[in-house]
Structure formats: C-alpha cells, structure tokens
Design a protein around this motif. Structure first.
Motif, PDB file in Angstrom:
ATOM      1  N   CYS B 404       0.828  -1.278  -0.095  1.00  0.00           N
ATOM      2  CA  CYS B 404       0.176  -0.055  -0.009  1.00  0.00           C
ATOM      3  C   CYS B 404       0.746   1.370  -0.147  1.00  0.00           C
ATOM      4  O   CYS B 404       1.673   1.425   0.913  1.00  0.00           O
ATOM      5  N   TRP B 405       0.442   2.180  -0.879  1.00  0.00           N
ATOM      6  CA  TRP B 405       1.342   3.399  -1.085  1.00  0.00           C
ATOM      7  C   TRP B 405       1.268   4.102   0.175  1.00  0.00           C
ATOM      8  O   TRP B 405       2.236   4.895   0.478  1.00  0.00           O
ATOM      9  N   SER B 406       0.156   4.069   0.764  1.00  0.00           N
ATOM     10  CA  SER B 406      -0.023   5.240   1.752  1.00  0.00           C
ATOM     11  C   SER B 406       0.330   4.595   3.219  1.00  0.00           C
ATOM     12  O   SER B 406       1.369   5.253   4.007  1.00  0.00           O
ATOM     13  N   CYS B 407      -0.101   3.103   3.668  1.00  0.00           N
ATOM     14  CA  CYS B 407       0.116   2.914   5.034  1.00  0.00           C
ATOM     15  C   CYS B 407       1.308   2.057   5.112  1.00  0.00           C
ATOM     16  O   CYS B 407       2.080   1.798   6.117  1.00  0.00           O
ATOM     17  N   MET B 408       1.681   1.448   3.823  1.00  0.00           N
ATOM     18  CA  MET B 408       2.989   0.691   3.488  1.00  0.00           C
ATOM     19  C   MET B 408       2.772  -0.767   4.074  1.00  0.00           C
ATOM     20  O   MET B 408       3.753  -1.438   4.061  1.00  0.00           O
ATOM     21  N   VAL B 409       1.704  -0.906   4.921  1.00  0.00           N
ATOM     22  CA  VAL B 409       1.393  -2.474   4.819  1.00  0.00           C
ATOM     23  C   VAL B 409       1.009  -3.007   3.528  1.00  0.00           C
ATOM     24  O   VAL B 409       0.196  -2.220   2.595  1.00  0.00           O
ATOM     25  N   PRO B 410       1.264  -4.222   3.372  1.00  0.00           N
ATOM     26  CA  PRO B 410       0.989  -4.680   1.857  1.00  0.00           C
ATOM     27  C   PRO B 410      -0.829  -4.667   1.776  1.00  0.00           C
ATOM     28  O   PRO B 410      -1.485  -4.734   2.714  1.00  0.00           O
ATOM     29  N   HIS B 435      -6.179   5.221  -0.338  1.00  0.00           N
ATOM     30  CA  HIS B 435      -6.132   5.837  -1.509  1.00  0.00           C
ATOM     31  C   HIS B 435      -6.462   7.290  -1.445  1.00  0.00           C
ATOM     32  O   HIS B 435      -5.960   8.110  -1.989  1.00  0.00           O
ATOM     33  N   TRP B 436      -7.616   7.634  -0.703  1.00  0.00           N
ATOM     34  CA  TRP B 436      -7.967   9.009  -0.564  1.00  0.00           C
ATOM     35  C   TRP B 436      -6.894   9.716   0.264  1.00  0.00           C
ATOM     36  O   TRP B 436      -6.493  10.856   0.004  1.00  0.00           O
ATOM     37  N   THR B 437      -5.990   9.036   1.075  1.00  0.00           N
ATOM     38  CA  THR B 437      -5.135   9.867   2.031  1.00  0.00           C
ATOM     39  C   THR B 437      -3.911  10.202   0.882  1.00  0.00           C
ATOM     40  O   THR B 437      -3.544  11.466   1.065  1.00  0.00           O
ATOM     41  N   ASP B 438      -3.516   9.515   0.010  1.00  0.00           N
ATOM     42  CA  ASP B 438      -2.468   9.888  -0.898  1.00  0.00           C
ATOM     43  C   ASP B 438      -3.118  10.849  -1.831  1.00  0.00           C
ATOM     44  O   ASP B 438      -2.559  12.045  -2.015  1.00  0.00           O
ATOM     45  N   LYS B 439      -4.221  10.560  -2.484  1.00  0.00           N
ATOM     46  CA  LYS B 439      -5.016  11.210  -3.648  1.00  0.00           C
ATOM     47  C   LYS B 439      -5.610  12.592  -3.292  1.00  0.00           C
ATOM     48  O   LYS B 439      -5.380  13.654  -4.053  1.00  0.00           O
ATOM     49  N   THR B 440      -6.154  12.623  -2.177  1.00  0.00           N
ATOM     50  CA  THR B 440      -7.118  13.826  -1.914  1.00  0.00           C
ATOM     51  C   THR B 440      -6.373  14.581  -0.452  1.00  0.00           C
ATOM     52  O   THR B 440      -6.370  15.667  -0.455  1.00  0.00           O
ATOM     53  N   ALA B 441      -6.068  13.861   0.491  1.00  0.00           N
ATOM     54  CA  ALA B 441      -5.862  14.412   1.635  1.00  0.00           C
ATOM     55  C   ALA B 441      -4.575  15.244   1.795  1.00  0.00           C
ATOM     56  O   ALA B 441      -4.213  16.189   2.252  1.00  0.00           O
ATOM     57  N   PHE B 442      -3.594  14.293   1.460  1.00  0.00           N
ATOM     58  CA  PHE B 442      -2.043  15.168   1.500  1.00  0.00           C
ATOM     59  C   PHE B 442      -1.817  15.839   0.283  1.00  0.00           C
ATOM     60  O   PHE B 442      -0.831  15.464  -0.594  1.00  0.00           O
ATOM     61  N   ARG B 443      -2.500  16.876   0.074  1.00  0.00           N
ATOM     62  CA  ARG B 443      -2.381  17.649  -1.273  1.00  0.00           C
ATOM     63  C   ARG B 443      -2.739  19.212  -0.902  1.00  0.00           C
ATOM     64  O   ARG B 443      -2.968  19.466   0.090  1.00  0.00           O
ATOM     65  N   PRO B 444      -2.159  20.125  -1.605  1.00  0.00           N
ATOM     66  CA  PRO B 444      -1.985  21.520  -1.394  1.00  0.00           C
ATOM     67  C   PRO B 444      -3.559  22.234  -1.356  1.00  0.00           C
ATOM     68  O   PRO B 444      -3.598  23.213  -1.042  1.00  0.00           O
ATOM     69  N   THR B 445      -4.406  21.306  -1.768  1.00  0.00           N
ATOM     70  CA  THR B 445      -5.998  21.842  -1.867  1.00  0.00           C
ATOM     71  C   THR B 445      -6.824  20.685  -1.423  1.00  0.00           C
ATOM     72  O   THR B 445      -6.419  19.647  -1.496  1.00  0.00           O
TER      73      THR B 445
END
Lengths: 365, 544
Positions: B404-410, B435-445
């Motif tokens: 998993c790209w976000s939590c890094m647990v597979p 998915h939301w964490t990477d694509k939506t939350a950790f973003r400049p907007t």
C-alpha cells in the motif's frame, strides 16, 4: 487454600532462554554494533541515544516518508547555516538520558525546597531591608520571565530541528532546565508574597513588561525567539546572552550583593540557575568546538559564528546597559556595574577564546 | 503538596508568559488551522518541582524491577516466541517517543495559549524519558536473552527494514506536515488517546503471560504519563472546535489519522499479541476482543462519539470498517502471515504455529484454519534449510502482495485493493481510505480549499523497489542481517538454536531473485495490468 473455581491465569514455563544457555553464531553479540562508541565500550548514554533519530546519510534506506509542503523532510541539515562532516560525532558531555535528567533536576528541586523550608523556619526574610525586598520583588522577579521565554520559545523550539538525536536531546534538556528554573523563581516569589509583609508578588510582571531597565533584556529574549536557525539560537542564547546578561545578573549582581543585604536565600535559588547553565554551556561548547574544528567546514562555520556574534553581541550589550540603574538600587552595593560588566566580558572573551573564535568588535563599542 | 497549594502554585506559574511587543516567536511550522486567543486552562496543572521528583521515583521503581529481573533469572522463563517480536517492536517504538518530544514545539507554535504550552513542555520531557527508558529495556534484553542477534543491530535495522518503515509512520506522522494535523490530531487525538491502550496496556499484559515482567514494568510506567498527554490533545481539540473554519480540516485529519493508526498499529501489535504468545487459554482475550474493549468501547464510544455534540462529524464508517477488517477480513492474521512469508528479510526469528495455536485460533476466529492453517503447516514443513527454499520462493499457493502506497502495509485484503495512476505512477493501496489519503488528503488543496501547510507522502515508499532484481543473499548481506560468523542469517523461520544445521545461511538463499511488485506493475501494458489486478483481487491466496 482452594483455588477459586473458574479462575484462569497463565502458567509460566521454564524455557532456559537466558544468555549463555547455548552457543551459536552471534550468541555473544551483546553490544549495539551500528555505531562506533567514543571509547572502547559504549556508554549507557550512547546506547540509548545514538541513531534513535534516523538519518538518510546513515542507515535510512527508504528516506523520510513524510515531507513538509515545501518539500523539506525529517531533520534537514539546511535548518542551520552551520555545516558538519559528521553531525553524529557530537556527544553530549553531560550524557543526558532519562535517569540523569530526573536525578539532576529532582536533586535541584530538593535542594531548593530544603533551603526555602529552612529560610521560612528561621524567619530569614524578616531581616530584609524594605529596599532589598523591593529589589527582589521587581528585579529577581523579572528574571523569571527571561528564563521562561528562553526555555519555551528558544530551546524547546530548537530541539525539533537539529540533525541528530544527541544534539536535540541536549537542547531539550536545556529547555527543561530553563522552564524549571523559571518556575523555581516564580514559586520563590510566591513564598515571599506569603512570608514578607508588603511583598508585592505581582510586581515582577510590571517590571518585565514596562520598567525601562528591563526592556533591553526583554527585547533580547523576544528577538531570540524569532531565530529560525537552531544553531544561531543556541549560540546567541548560550554563548552571548548567558555570559553577557544571564551570568552578569545572576552571578555578578544578585549572588554578590544578596548576603550584604541580609539575604542568604536568593543566592541559593540563583545558584541553581548557574548550575543548570554550567551543564548547558558544557554541551554548547562541545558542539561548537566540534563544528569549529571540522576539517572541511570549520573555517566556514567560524565565519558564520562570527556573523552571529556580531549580530547578537550588541543586542545583549544594549540589554546590559539598560539594566545598569539597578546596580545602584540595593542599599548595600558591593560592586559597581562596570566591575560586573568587566567580569562578564572577561568570561565572554574566555569562552570565545577557548573555541578559537574572534572577539566581535562590537564588544568594545 | 496540598491540593490548595498546588492550585496556588500553578496559578503562579501561569504568570510566567507575557505578550511580546518587540518581536513574536518564529512560526517554524505552519498550520492551516486557525486559533483565536482563547482562555483555555492547563488541564493537569503540572509543576516541575513536583514533576521531577515524581518521575525520579517512578524511574527508581523501574530500575529496581530491572535489577530484580536479572537477579531472579527472568530469562529462564521468557518465551522466545515472544522475545523475538520484541526485536521488531523495540526497534520501532523509541523513535515515535522521541518524535513526540520533537512535535511539542510544533503544537506550542500553532496554539496561542500559554497555559497549554506548559503541559506540552512537560510532555516533551516525558517523551525523552520514554524513548531512552525503552532503549534501555532493549539493551537489557540484548544482554540477558539467549539470542541477542537482531537486538544488536536494532536502530540500523529499524532504519532499513520494510517493517521498520511501516512503524516509522507512527513517529514521522507526528513531526512533519501541518503542525496541528501532525502534533495534535495524529499524535495525540488518535495515536496516544486510542492506540497507546493496545500498545502500552494490552501488550504488556501479554508479555507478562509469556514470562516477561519487565515490559509491563517499563510500559506501564510510560503509560502513566500518557493520561496527561491525552488531556493536552483534548484541550487543543476544544480550542480548534471553537473556530468553524477548522471543522473541515479536523474531519479530514481524523479520517486520515484514524485509518493510518489502525492500519499500522493493529498490524504490528495485533501480530505481536496473537502470534507472539504461547498463552493459549481459551478465556484469554484475543486481540479482536481487546480491540473491542480498548479501542471500540473506551475510545470510540467514550471519547469520539461524544465529540458529536460539538457538531464534529466523526468517522463512524472507518471505525466500523477497521473492526470489519480485524474481525471478518482477518487483517491481523494476514499481516502475521506476510511477516512470516518475508522472514529472510526480517531481523528477528518467527516461531511456527503448533496444534495448540491452531485450536486457539479456530476457537477465537472461526474459519481461521481454512484460510491460514495449511499455510502455517507449510511454514513448519519448510522451516529448515537443505531441501527447500524459503517459503516465499516455494509454491505454497501464496502470491507475494503489492504494498500500500499510503500505509505501507501490503494490500493483504486483496479484494479491497485499489490501483490508480497518481503523480505519473501506478500505485496500489490497501483500501479506499489509503487511496484517499494519498490522492486527496495530502495535497495542497482539499475539497476546493487551499491547504498550503499540509504535508506530502515522500520517500521510497515501496521497500521492494530498492532491491528489484537482486539476489536474496545479497539483499540480506546489504541489510546487515547476518550473524557474527559472516554467513548465518539473523532471521530464521523457527526457534531451533540447538543445531547449526537447522540455521539458514547466505548459501541457502543464494540464487533467488527478489522483485518489486510495483516495478513490475508499472512495466505492464494497460491490458496486462488490468488482467493482473483483477486476478490479484480474485485470488484468495489460500494454500491448498
């Protein structure tokens, strides 16, 4: 006695899992082997401190996995203008870890508590002349703010920023000293409010916030809180402000004149602050000695430190000059302001000379 | 000190701060939250003159217990199965502790309330304590436990092991990015308030059941400081709630922090408790049962739900889904299975499961054997070198997972895996929320609103990519997970130290090529990728 029915508990089992039970590869590998200790055997301090804050330059293969919005990550070395060939070479000569932190500070707390209990029992404050009580309520009282400001907004702030755990822990302990000492002074002030008739326990706030003599010190402290470079903050606080302002006030004024004014208690509190500073200075000197002797970056670091000294020496000297009138306030004056300042400057020169730093020309202005 | 004098003393120390007029403290760490000057009280009235002696006394008790454990030969009764997992746990945990210390000035800088600052400053000192006292515990284990390998490389291994990186989020998440997201919501409101219960209360209890009473001694001493930290976090939360503009950010951050903590902490602590214990009494609580008590009842129902009265939308759906993953989707078991699959690149040994374990798991988690039982039988069958490869390289019907790209647990709950092209790269996620964490939350907007202070997910997030195409023996050597004879591996898929022929060496794992699933995924054509992802999700990954 019968076992209560239905009671369930784990059953320990003899496993013989102690060291030496068997011999096999690495069965005697009983040292942390990922760092090189300074001496033959690692100290407890090294064992519990080294590499706990990882570093992409050492073992951190995947790098920092969170970043700030501007792309900075972890503990960037760029957060100070100082440079080092090996930041991890710094070891705190005080070897601070949790046991030393609590033993030292609890010891200081106990010492102060005993002194104050004894002073109360002996009625020590009853012999104070009113003018001395005024001096303590205003000026000794005002000093608590300087310690608090440095602790909360200089040292605690800076301990987020340095590139190794060894530096950050030393700075964190420095912050804890400052906060404890500020509280020591505040609670001493509270004691005096209760024990000395007419002692105004709120006068310190007015003195710090608006008495002209304290505005230079307050400005110095407030300006120190604006420094973003952690190296500059530590240098400006511990190598400039402390010898020129802190020690000048604590050692070269209060501790010198208190006894002559019938006060043997205040110096014991101030002495705790001086003891703290002696520890904090020890790590600061070790840190800057390492950086100034750095084979590759030593010269550049000396230039950077020189710029910082040129920036901060006038600020602290201005603070000191504005403090001058309080030297003439106590009824018994043991030494003149110029004598005190000379001692402070001598100390400052000594510190710089030990580190091989040039004396800033601003010192004689 | 009497309560009255404590109140008076605390009132006095509130006089220490002042309103600066010449200059204001630097804003080193930005936040998108806004705080008005609001008179909030220091919840715990901690004064350093009582704090230092109190902590010294707590320390003395801990050190006394340590002496007692050595004199009483505690290690004659500790379970190796348990102690081996401590090599991983105690490599990770001192970093989150020290990170919490480093996070305090971020919160102090963000919250304009001097009374809160006092509590946060005391927390900083606590956290230095916790980090070094835990390192000292590990040092004691290294000195007195039968197998020091793994403890001896601890902090290096933490920094280069895939499992260390998973754990490192629970630490880096405290110190980087938006100051309030990191130092308040992630650290205090979720990690400390919810998950230290399983870390510092449930796990020590399991340690004691496995003959180790030092872990409870140290961690209960640590936990006794945590209640103060929880109060710090709650005070800041109430301040944040006073400003309507913060609501959206709080709701975002609670979702991220809750889910990431669940993914990381439940993976690790769940595995330690369920697969590190030898205590298989039927009435011993399973991790799921502990979770239901400590997290669901004590945290979610008693702490989170009451926040609704402030109008805050709390992530009910994610709490329920975390429970669903633990109870119905076998999250902890899948993680333990993954750790054991990857044993050659661990720095601890993993004991196989026995019949007694099988019975307990089946009793506690009906259906466990059907999903996991035969795989653990294969693990036992393949535990010694000589006639077989490590289990990951044998055909036992287990497909190595994507990470998993976000939590890094597979992505172990395979049907839930999300794949998406983000920032020009195909990435896999264990769940919709990651998915939301990477694509939506950790973003400049965020939802159309500028969030310039929000952090970024960075680094080489897929560990396998570092070693794509490498020989397994070279990877282990590079990692430094080799014992002092230069050839025997630190990790072993068993606890048999009595016969050197049972110990795997570099020679036993040479010639096996290791690949990065993410690299391969990005090399596929769109058609191949689609087929691969569909097959991945459909594969139940059960050993026949």
């Amino acid at each position: 006695m019968a076992t209560p029915t239905g009671r369930s508990f784990p059953h320990p089992e003899l496993t013989d899992a102690e060291a030496g039970a068997l011999t096999f590869p690495s069965s005697n590998s009983r040292t942390f082997n990922y760092f090189k200790p300074r001496k033959l055997r690692a100290s407890m301090y090294e064992d519990v401190t080294m590499d706990v804050q990882p570093d992409p330059g050492r073992h951190l293969t995947q790098g920092w996995i969170y970043g700030f919005a501007n792309g900075e990550r972890g503990y960037p070395v760029e957060w100070t203008a100082l440079r080092s060939g090996d930041w991890h070479a710094f070891l705190d000569p005080n070897e601070e870890w949790e046991q030393t932190i609590y033993r030292n500070n609890a010891g200081v707390v106990r010492q102060i508590g005993l002194n104050l209990d004894n002073a109360r029992r002996a009625g020590a404050y009853q012999t104070w002349p009113r003018s001395w009580a005024l001096f303590v309520e205003q000026h000794v009282g005002a000093w608590m703010h300087a310690e608090h400001g440095l602790g909360m907004h200089v040292f605690i702030a800076a301990q987020r920023s340095a590139p190794t755990n060894m530096i950050n822990n030393a700075v964190a302990v420095n912050g804890a000293h400052k906060l404890r000492f500020a509280q020591d002074l505040a609670l001493y002030n509270l004691d005096l409010s209760e024990a000395v008739p007419g002692f105004d326990g709120s006068a310190h706030r007015g003195a710090w916030q608006s008495e002209p003599v304290w505005q230079g010190v307050r400005e110095n402290v407030e300006r120190l809180t604006t420094v973003e470079d952690w190296g500059e903050a530590v240098l400006a606080a511990n190598l400039v402000f402390e010898p020129l302002v802190g020690e000048l006030f604590r050692s070269h004024l209060v501790m010198q004149i208190a006894a002559r004014n019938g006060d043997y208690t205040t110096p014991t509190i101030m002495g705790a602050g001086e003891y703290d500073y002696s520890r904090d200075l020890r790590y600061t000197r070790a840190l800057f000695a390492m950086l100034l002797k750095d084979e590759k970056h030593g010269r550049a670091n000396a230039e950077v430190a020189g710029e910082w000294l040129a920036r901060w020496t006038p600020v602290s000297l201005a603070a000191v000059r504005r403090l001058q009138p309080i030297w003439s306030q106590p009824p018994e004056r043991v030494l003149s302001f110029e004598d005190s300042l000379d001692r402070a400057k001598e100390r400052f020169r000594g510190l710089l000379s030990d580190l091989g730093l040039d004396e800033p020309k601003e010192l004689e202005r | 000190m009497s309560r009255q004098s404590l109140t008076k003393a605390h009132q006095k120390i509130t006089e220490l701060s002042w309103e600066p007029t010449f200059a204001t403290p630097a804003t080193r760490f930005a936040t998108d939250y806004t705080f008005e000057q609001a008179p909030k009280k220091d919840p715990l009235k901690q004064i350093l003159r009582s704090y230092f002696p109190m902590e010294e006394e707590k320390d003395n008790r801990v050190f006394g217990a340590m002496d007692g454990a050595i004199r009483g030969n505690m290690f004659r009764q500790v379970q190796q199965r348990w102690m081996e997992w401590q090599k991983l746990f105690l490599s990770i945990i001192p970093f989150p502790e020290i990170s919490a210390a480093r996070a305090m000035p971020m919160a102090i800088g963000a919250v304009p309330n001097p009374q809160i600052h006092n509590g946060l400053a005391v927390q900083m000192i606590d956290e230095v304590r916790h980090s070094t006292i835990q390192m000292n515990l590990k040092r004691l284990y290294m000195n007195h436990y039968i197998d020091p390998a793994g403890f001896d490389i601890s902090e290096k291994a933490f920094a280069n092991c895939y499992a260390g990186t998973i754990g490192r989020q629970f630490g880096e998440g405290f110190i980087t990015g938006d100051a309030i997201t990191a130092a308040n919501v992630y650290l205090t409101l979720v990690a400390e308030t919810a998950f230290t219960n399983t870390l510092f209360v449930a796990m020590p209890s399991e340690a004691a059941a496995n003959g180790d009473y030092l872990l409870p001694t140290v961690f209960h001493s640590v936990q006794s400081d945590e209640s103060r930290h929880i109060s710090n976090g709650y005070s800041i939360l109430l301040m944040a709630l006073a400003d309507e503009r913060n609501r959206q950010l709080l709701e975002r951050d609670l979702r991220y922090a809750w889910w990431n903590n669940h993914a990381v902490v439940d993976a690790a602590i769940g595995t330690f408790i369920e697969y590190g214990t030898k205590d298989r009494r039927r009435d011993r609580d399973s991790y799921a049962e502990m979770w239901r008590r400590w997290i669901y009842d004590d945290y979610y129902r008693s702490y989170l739900i009451p926040l609704e009265k402030y109008g805050l939308v709390i992530p009910h759906d994610l709490v329920e889904e975390a429970w669903n993953r633990i109870w119905n989707k076998g999250y902890v078991h899948r993680v333990a299975q993954f750790f054991a699959t990857g044993w050659p690149v661990n720095f601890w040994r993993i004991d196989g499961m026995t019949d007694a374990d099988f019975e307990w798991f089946e009793d506690k988690y009906p259906g466990w054997y059907e999903q996991f039982g035969r795989w653990w039988e294969a693990y036992n069958r393949l535990r010694h070198p000589g006639s077989n490869k490590p289990i990951a390289f044998e055909d036992v019907g287990y497909e190595y997972p994507h990470r998993c790209w976000s939590c890094m647990v597979p992505c172990l709950i395979r049907e839930d895996m999300v794949a998406d092209e983000v920032d020009g790269q195909w990435r896999t996620y264990c769940s919709q929320t990651c998915h939301w964490t990477d694509k939506t939350a950790f973003r400049p907007t965020y939802e159309g609103r500028p969030t310039p202070s929000m952090g970024r997910l960075t680094g080489e997030r897929e560990w396998e990519k570092l070693y794509h195409g490498w020989d397994l023996a070279d990877i282990i050597k590079e990692l430094g997970y080799v014992r002092d004879d230069g050839r025997t591996l630190v990790p072993q898929p068993h606890l048999d130290l009595d016969d050197p022929r049972k110990l795997w060496t570099l020679d036993d794992v040479r010639g096996l090529t290791f690949n990065s699933p993410n690299t391969l995924l990005n090399e596929m054509t769109p058609e191949q990728r689609e087929a691969h992802l569909a097959a991945y999700r459909a594969n139940r990954n059960v050993t026949a």
